[in-house]
Design a protein around this motif. Structure first.
Motif, PDB file in Angstrom:
ATOM      1  N   LEU A 251       0.929  -1.000   0.079  1.00  0.00           N
ATOM      2  CA  LEU A 251       0.184  -0.248   0.345  1.00  0.00           C
ATOM      3  C   LEU A 251       0.905   0.910  -0.213  1.00  0.00           C
ATOM      4  O   LEU A 251       2.288   1.344   0.464  1.00  0.00           O
ATOM      5  CB  LEU A 251      -0.616  -0.051   1.000  1.00  0.00           C
ATOM      6  N   PRO A 252       0.588   2.280  -0.738  1.00  0.00           N
ATOM      7  CA  PRO A 252       0.926   3.500  -0.695  1.00  0.00           C
ATOM      8  C   PRO A 252       1.004   4.384   1.617  1.00  0.00           C
ATOM      9  O   PRO A 252       0.184   4.188   2.009  1.00  0.00           O
ATOM     10  CB  PRO A 252       0.159   4.004  -1.554  1.00  0.00           C
ATOM     11  N   GLY A 253       2.426   4.923   1.387  1.00  0.00           N
ATOM     12  CA  GLY A 253       2.528   4.991   2.139  1.00  0.00           C
ATOM     13  C   GLY A 253       1.613   5.670   3.201  1.00  0.00           C
ATOM     14  O   GLY A 253       2.077   6.617   4.034  1.00  0.00           O
ATOM     15  N   SER A 254       1.212   6.736   1.468  1.00  0.00           N
ATOM     16  CA  SER A 254      -0.007   7.964   2.598  1.00  0.00           C
ATOM     17  C   SER A 254      -0.851   7.821   3.126  1.00  0.00           C
ATOM     18  O   SER A 254      -1.997   8.603   3.535  1.00  0.00           O
ATOM     19  CB  SER A 254       0.043   9.015   1.282  1.00  0.00           C
TER      20      SER A 254
ATOM     21  N   GLY B 130      -3.191   3.483   9.814  1.00  0.00           N
ATOM     22  CA  GLY B 130      -2.952   2.943   9.031  1.00  0.00           C
ATOM     23  C   GLY B 130      -4.417   2.006   8.201  1.00  0.00           C
ATOM     24  O   GLY B 130      -4.826   1.476   8.849  1.00  0.00           O
ATOM     25  N   PRO B 131      -5.103   2.049   7.342  1.00  0.00           N
ATOM     26  CA  PRO B 131      -6.192   1.112   7.020  1.00  0.00           C
ATOM     27  C   PRO B 131      -5.483  -0.803   7.112  1.00  0.00           C
ATOM     28  O   PRO B 131      -5.942  -1.597   7.877  1.00  0.00           O
ATOM     29  CB  PRO B 131      -5.936   1.227   5.323  1.00  0.00           C
ATOM     30  N   ASP B 132      -3.493  -0.902   7.029  1.00  0.00           N
ATOM     31  CA  ASP B 132      -3.296  -2.402   6.787  1.00  0.00           C
ATOM     32  C   ASP B 132      -3.297  -2.829   8.559  1.00  0.00           C
ATOM     33  O   ASP B 132      -3.229  -3.784   8.841  1.00  0.00           O
ATOM     34  CB  ASP B 132      -2.240  -2.038   6.462  1.00  0.00           C
ATOM     35  N   ALA B 133      -2.758  -1.774   9.112  1.00  0.00           N
ATOM     36  CA  ALA B 133      -2.344  -1.620  10.969  1.00  0.00           C
ATOM     37  C   ALA B 133      -3.799  -2.052  11.884  1.00  0.00           C
ATOM     38  O   ALA B 133      -4.029  -3.221  12.216  1.00  0.00           O
ATOM     39  CB  ALA B 133      -1.820  -1.452  11.632  1.00  0.00           C
TER      40      ALA B 133
ATOM     41  N   GLY C 209       3.301   7.851  13.458  1.00  0.00           N
ATOM     42  CA  GLY C 209       2.612   8.873  12.762  1.00  0.00           C
ATOM     43  C   GLY C 209       3.041   8.263  11.534  1.00  0.00           C
ATOM     44  O   GLY C 209       2.373   9.284  10.581  1.00  0.00           O
ATOM     45  N   GLN C 210       3.557   7.357  10.966  1.00  0.00           N
ATOM     46  CA  GLN C 210       4.486   7.049  10.169  1.00  0.00           C
ATOM     47  C   GLN C 210       3.259   5.747   9.658  1.00  0.00           C
ATOM     48  O   GLN C 210       3.286   4.611  10.293  1.00  0.00           O
ATOM     49  CB  GLN C 210       5.443   6.903   9.829  1.00  0.00           C
ATOM     50  N   ALA C 211       3.229   4.993   7.786  1.00  0.00           N
ATOM     51  CA  ALA C 211       2.584   3.984   7.630  1.00  0.00           C
ATOM     52  C   ALA C 211       4.033   3.178   7.690  1.00  0.00           C
ATOM     53  O   ALA C 211       4.498   3.638   7.296  1.00  0.00           O
ATOM     54  CB  ALA C 211       2.587   4.206   6.345  1.00  0.00           C
ATOM     55  N   VAL C 212       4.014   2.295   8.682  1.00  0.00           N
ATOM     56  CA  VAL C 212       5.022   0.737   8.977  1.00  0.00           C
ATOM     57  C   VAL C 212       5.003   0.172   7.630  1.00  0.00           C
ATOM     58  O   VAL C 212       6.046  -0.081   6.952  1.00  0.00           O
ATOM     59  CB  VAL C 212       4.828   0.414  10.179  1.00  0.00           C
ATOM     60  N   LEU C 213       3.659  -0.637   7.736  1.00  0.00           N
ATOM     61  CA  LEU C 213       4.039  -1.349   6.533  1.00  0.00           C
ATOM     62  C   LEU C 213       4.716  -1.035   4.728  1.00  0.00           C
ATOM     63  O   LEU C 213       5.359  -2.265   5.247  1.00  0.00           O
ATOM     64  CB  LEU C 213       3.004  -2.740   6.656  1.00  0.00           C
TER      65      LEU C 213
END
Length: 359
Positions: free
Chosen positions: A133-136, A143-146, A293-297
């Motif tokens: 997924l995009p990091g934005s 994030g939607p993944d987490a 505060g960042q998208a980790v995956l």
């Protein structure tokens, strides 16, 4: 502070922190068993969540520390590498914890354990999907993944709770014939009874639990910081160190408590604790996202995705073992455990090959 130290002091600090995690982890496990029984949590949702958090406090501390210092590579490597290492703990339980001369999965075979293993596979697959997924895609530090991993984990825990109560099969417990004589979790009841016999009150048990939790959290942070310094000194990437040495150090409590359960004949609980901890670990990506505060995956490297795939493979071997129940032992362990050991050795070699190829 740790970065200014030479290698030898860092190794000493790392060893002391690992020993603290071992001792505190055993106390956490014992007090969790007692509190779960006395508070009536047992195998219910609250008991499973309490156990998952307690047994993964070192990983929680390392993830939080790494995310706060923006060292997300160590956080991701420790989470995904920890799943592979903790699955390898089952090999040790099979080889050194069995009272009977049969394999671990033969005596522990249960449909409930299969569901628990499938939950591990499910959250890992979502984690792998999340890397693309995009990091934005972050809103309100989530994030939607987490978030999806956390929700699927909660749903899976609920289903496991349902399975523990009743399954629509000929044997509603879902246990195969000729498995352990006592019901799953009987060693927890014995731990609680021993605490009662020794006059340990609930208040005292809670106090010991809190002290052990604090020691584990502090030791986990020290372990991550010292490990980062060691990795720099020996020229090893933080990802590789987090996935191997650091993950092994944080898995020491699972090894100790697992051997205790297995030697007590509570084989199902021994496997359940490992699968339960492994299913919970990817939930820590939500914690890392909230802190950093960042998208980790989406920042995951090739080695991280590789480790997630390896963990799925190892878990799948044990799922097959729980279904086919190999009775024969080879080199002192079940055939499935031997396969996991070989696959992990090959997988680790591949991990270093990927790292060296990118160097």
């Amino acid at each position: 502070m740790f970065q200014s130290l030479s290698l030898l002091p860092l190794l000493g600090i790392f060893a002391v922190a690992a020993a603290a995690i071992w001792v505190a982890g055993v106390q956490l496990s014992n007090t969790t068993d007692v509190l779960s029984r006395r508070l009536g949590l047992g195998q219910a949702l609250g008991g499973v969540i309490l156990l998952a958090i307690a047994t993964n406090l070192p990983e929680i501390a390392i993830t939080a520390s790494a995310a706060a210092s923006n060292n997300l590579g160590v956080a991701v490597g420790n989470i995904l590498g920890g799943i592979g290492i903790q699955t390898l703990v089952l090999v040790a339980l099979d080889a050194f914890g069995m009272r009977e001369k049969v394999s671990l999965t033969y005596k522990a075979a249960s449909l409930t354990l299969v569901i628990e293993g499938l939950l591990v596979v499910a959250v890992l697959i979502i984690a792998i999907m999340g890397t693309q997924l995009p990091g934005s895609l972050v809103a309100f530090r989530i994030g939607p993944d987490a978030l999806a991993i956390a929700l699927v984990w909660m749903l899976g825990v609920w289903l496991i709770g349902r399975a523990n109560k009743n399954l629509p099969w000929h044997d509603s417990s879902g246990d195969a014939p000729d498995t352990q004589a006592e019901p799953k979790g009987h060693s927890q009841a014995e731990t609680e009874q021993q605490a009662t016999d020794k006059g340990r009150s609930t208040a005292r048990t809670t106090f010991v639990f809190l002290i052990a939790a604090i020691v584990t959290l502090v030791a986990g942070v020290v372990l991550e910081r010292a490990g980062d310094g060691i990795a720099d000194h020996i020229g090893m990437s933080g990802v590789l160190f987090g996935a191997t040495v650091l993950a092994a150090a944080t898995s020491l409590p699972e090894l100790s408590t697992g051997l205790t359960s297995a030697r007590a004949g509570d084989y199902q609980l021994a496997i359940s604790d490992i699968f339960g901890g492994n299913a919970f670990l990817p939930v820590l990506f939500l914690l890392a996202t909230l802190i950093s505060g960042q998208a980790v995956l989406p920042q995951a490297q090739a080695t991280d995705i590789y480790l997630a795939g390896l963990a799925v493979l190892l878990t799948s071997v044990y799922l097959a073992g729980l279904i086919f129940r190999p009775k024969r032992r080879v080199l002192g362990m079940g055939i499935d455990s031997l396969a996991v050991l070989i696959l992990y050795a090959i997988g680790t070699a591949g991990l270093f090959a990927i790292a060296l190829g990118k160097a």
